[in-house]
Design a protein around this motif. Sequence first.
Motif, mmCIF file in Angstrom:
data_model
loop_
_atom_site.group_PDB
_atom_site.id
_atom_site.type_symbol
_atom_site.label_atom_id
_atom_site.label_comp_id
_atom_site.label_asym_id
_atom_site.label_seq_id
_atom_site.Cartn_x
_atom_site.Cartn_y
_atom_site.Cartn_z
ATOM 1 N N ARG A 87 -74.488 52.097 -35.477
ATOM 2 C CA ARG A 87 -75.871 51.742 -35.823
ATOM 3 C C ARG A 87 -76.799 52.907 -35.497
ATOM 4 O O ARG A 87 -76.518 53.711 -34.602
ATOM 5 N N PRO A 88 -77.952 52.985 -36.159
ATOM 6 C CA PRO A 88 -78.919 54.046 -35.843
ATOM 7 C C PRO A 88 -79.401 53.923 -34.391
ATOM 8 O O PRO A 88 -79.549 52.817 -33.858
ATOM 9 N N THR B 40 -85.037 59.108 -28.651
ATOM 10 C CA THR B 40 -83.788 58.942 -29.380
ATOM 11 C C THR B 40 -82.698 59.645 -28.591
ATOM 12 O O THR B 40 -82.944 60.649 -27.929
#
Length: 187
Positions: free
Chosen positions: A62-63, A16
Amino acid sequence: MTTPLDPGWETQATPTWASLDAFLAEVGPRAFRFAEAGLRNRDDALDAVQDAMMKMLAYRERPAGEWTPLFWSILRRRIIDLQRRAGFRLRWLRPAGEMPVGEDEGIDWAAPGAGPAQAHEQRETYARLVEALRALPARQREAFTLRVLEELDVATTARVMGCSEGSVKTHLSRARQALQSQLEDVR
């Protein structure tokens, strides 16, 4: 030890990113190689990656987990658009013997500490890999690049390519077979 060409090769978890800028900085070089393999033109590849990155800015909110498949989908569609347009270019109007700037320029991927013989061998091996990838049908090349080189899972690759997971597995299997037969002596 398994290699990306082995059918049992597994991918690692997708990292991430703290920001979209960090994501784009990390994915940029790989995206360029993907685009260059598909377009066979350095300038068009740079344009495709830049366009895809610009479009990603609209998805900043957005994620982070959605950025990877979204970016590769955008880039893939941009490459297809450029490939279609290339079919309509009037290349025959170019004077004989004139080569576009940058079309014959190679990328030196040799490690900075490598000696001349090793650097030459690395360039030759890379050139053979690029040629083998370019010889693959587009869908096989996309499946191999996204699954193996970009380490996307089957479901994400299927979403990016707009096909079923079974199709991804079939394309990947055929790509691995073709690459193994073309690159048997490079191990």
